[in-house]
Design a protein around this motif. Structure first.
Motif, short mmCIF file in Angstrom:
data_model
loop_
_atom_site.label_atom_id
_atom_site.label_comp_id
_atom_site.label_asym_id
_atom_site.label_seq_id
_atom_site.Cartn_x
_atom_site.Cartn_y
_atom_site.Cartn_z
N LYS A 42 -5.98 3.84 14.51
CA LYS A 42 -5.15 2.64 14.56
C LYS A 42 -5.94 1.42 14.10
CE LYS A 42 -1.62 4.80 16.06
NZ LYS A 42 -0.66 5.28 15.10
N ALA A 43 -7.19 1.32 14.53
CA ALA A 43 -8.03 0.20 14.10
C ALA A 43 -8.27 0.27 12.60
CB ALA A 43 -9.36 0.22 14.86
N LEU A 44 -8.48 1.46 12.07
CA LEU A 44 -8.68 1.62 10.64
C LEU A 44 -7.42 1.25 9.86
CD1 LEU A 44 -10.70 2.54 8.52
CD2 LEU A 44 -9.82 4.84 8.78
N SER A 45 -6.25 1.60 10.39
CA SER A 45 -4.99 1.25 9.73
C SER A 45 -4.82 -0.26 9.65
CB SER A 45 -3.81 1.85 10.49
OG SER A 45 -3.84 3.23 10.46
N VAL A 46 -5.05 -0.93 10.76
CA VAL A 46 -4.91 -2.39 10.76
C VAL A 46 -5.95 -3.03 9.85
CG1 VAL A 46 -5.07 -4.44 12.22
CG2 VAL A 46 -3.85 -2.45 13.04
N GLY A 47 -7.16 -2.49 9.86
CA GLY A 47 -8.20 -3.02 8.98
C GLY A 47 -7.86 -2.84 7.51
N LEU A 48 -7.28 -1.70 7.14
CA LEU A 48 -6.90 -1.47 5.75
C LEU A 48 -5.78 -2.41 5.32
CD1 LEU A 48 -6.98 2.42 5.49
CD2 LEU A 48 -8.42 0.80 4.26
N ILE A 49 -4.80 -2.61 6.18
CA ILE A 49 -3.70 -3.53 5.85
C ILE A 49 -4.23 -4.95 5.73
CG2 ILE A 49 -1.57 -4.55 6.73
CD1 ILE A 49 -1.15 -1.81 5.56
N LEU A 50 -5.13 -5.33 6.62
CA LEU A 50 -5.72 -6.68 6.56
C LEU A 50 -6.53 -6.86 5.27
CD1 LEU A 50 -6.11 -9.32 8.11
CD2 LEU A 50 -8.09 -8.29 9.19
N ALA A 51 -7.30 -5.85 4.89
CA ALA A 51 -8.07 -5.93 3.65
C ALA A 51 -7.15 -5.99 2.43
CB ALA A 51 -9.02 -4.75 3.54
N ARG A 53 -4.16 -7.23 2.38
CA ARG A 53 -3.54 -8.55 2.35
C ARG A 53 -4.50 -9.60 1.80
NH1 ARG A 53 0.81 -11.83 3.41
NH2 ARG A 53 0.28 -13.69 4.57
N LEU A 54 -5.76 -9.51 2.17
CA LEU A 54 -6.73 -10.49 1.71
C LEU A 54 -7.04 -10.35 0.22
CD1 LEU A 54 -9.24 -10.54 4.69
CD2 LEU A 54 -7.55 -12.26 4.08
N THR A 55 -7.08 -9.13 -0.28
CA THR A 55 -7.41 -8.92 -1.69
C THR A 55 -6.19 -8.95 -2.59
OG1 THR A 55 -7.28 -6.52 -1.43
CG2 THR A 55 -9.44 -7.55 -1.13
N GLY A 56 -5.00 -8.92 -2.01
CA GLY A 56 -3.79 -8.94 -2.81
C GLY A 56 -3.37 -7.58 -3.33
N LYS A 57 -3.97 -6.51 -2.81
CA LYS A 57 -3.65 -5.15 -3.24
C LYS A 57 -2.92 -4.42 -2.11
CE LYS A 57 -7.57 -4.93 -6.34
NZ LYS A 57 -8.81 -4.25 -6.69
N MET A 58 -1.74 -4.91 -1.76
CA MET A 58 -1.00 -4.32 -0.65
C MET A 58 -0.52 -2.91 -0.96
SD MET A 58 -0.94 -5.99 2.11
CE MET A 58 0.42 -5.25 2.97
N GLY A 59 -0.22 -2.62 -2.22
CA GLY A 59 0.23 -1.28 -2.58
C GLY A 59 -0.83 -0.23 -2.30
N LEU A 60 -2.06 -0.53 -2.66
CA LEU A 60 -3.16 0.38 -2.40
C LEU A 60 -3.40 0.54 -0.91
CD1 LEU A 60 -5.52 2.10 -3.43
CD2 LEU A 60 -6.89 0.00 -3.47
N ALA A 61 -3.35 -0.56 -0.19
CA ALA A 61 -3.57 -0.51 1.26
C ALA A 61 -2.47 0.30 1.94
CB ALA A 61 -3.61 -1.92 1.84
N GLN A 62 -1.23 0.12 1.52
CA GLN A 62 -0.14 0.87 2.13
C GLN A 62 -0.25 2.36 1.83
OE1 GLN A 62 3.34 -1.08 0.61
NE2 GLN A 62 3.26 -2.69 2.16
N SER A 63 -0.65 2.72 0.63
CA SER A 63 -0.79 4.14 0.31
C SER A 63 -1.93 4.77 1.11
CB SER A 63 -1.00 4.34 -1.18
OG SER A 63 -2.22 3.76 -1.59
#
Length: 79
Positions: A42-51, A53-63
């Motif tokens: 769960k912490a890794l999921s939130v961290g990936l989504i946060l990263a 959002r910050l880098t502007g690559k939400m598609g990659l983070a969601q996948s």
């Protein structure tokens, strides 16, 4: 996203990850071990989504998060 909110999200993610590692390392009970693994994912999921959002690559983070969720389900089924 404001810098204060970013710090709160980052601190929460780190605290949940640390709690998960503590559960994994400090327990011999298998149920608590699985709960620790869940906290880490769960912490890794939130961290990936946060990263993402910050880098502007939400598609990659969601996948990546969807892949992580599939791995998490497989761990729960096997356990």
């Amino acid at each position: 996203m404001s810098p204060d909110l970013l710090k709160i999200y980052l601190a929460g993610t780190i605290l949940v990850g640390i709690a998960g590692f503590y559960y994994v390392l400090a327990t011999t009970n298998q149920i608590r071990l699985i709960i620790g693994l869940e906290l880490i994912t769960k912490a890794l999921s939130v961290g990936l989504i946060l990263a993402g959002r910050l880098t502007g690559k939400m598609g990659l983070a969601q996948s990546l998060v969807i892949t992580l969720i599939v791995v998490e389900v497989v761990i729960m089924v096997v356990a």
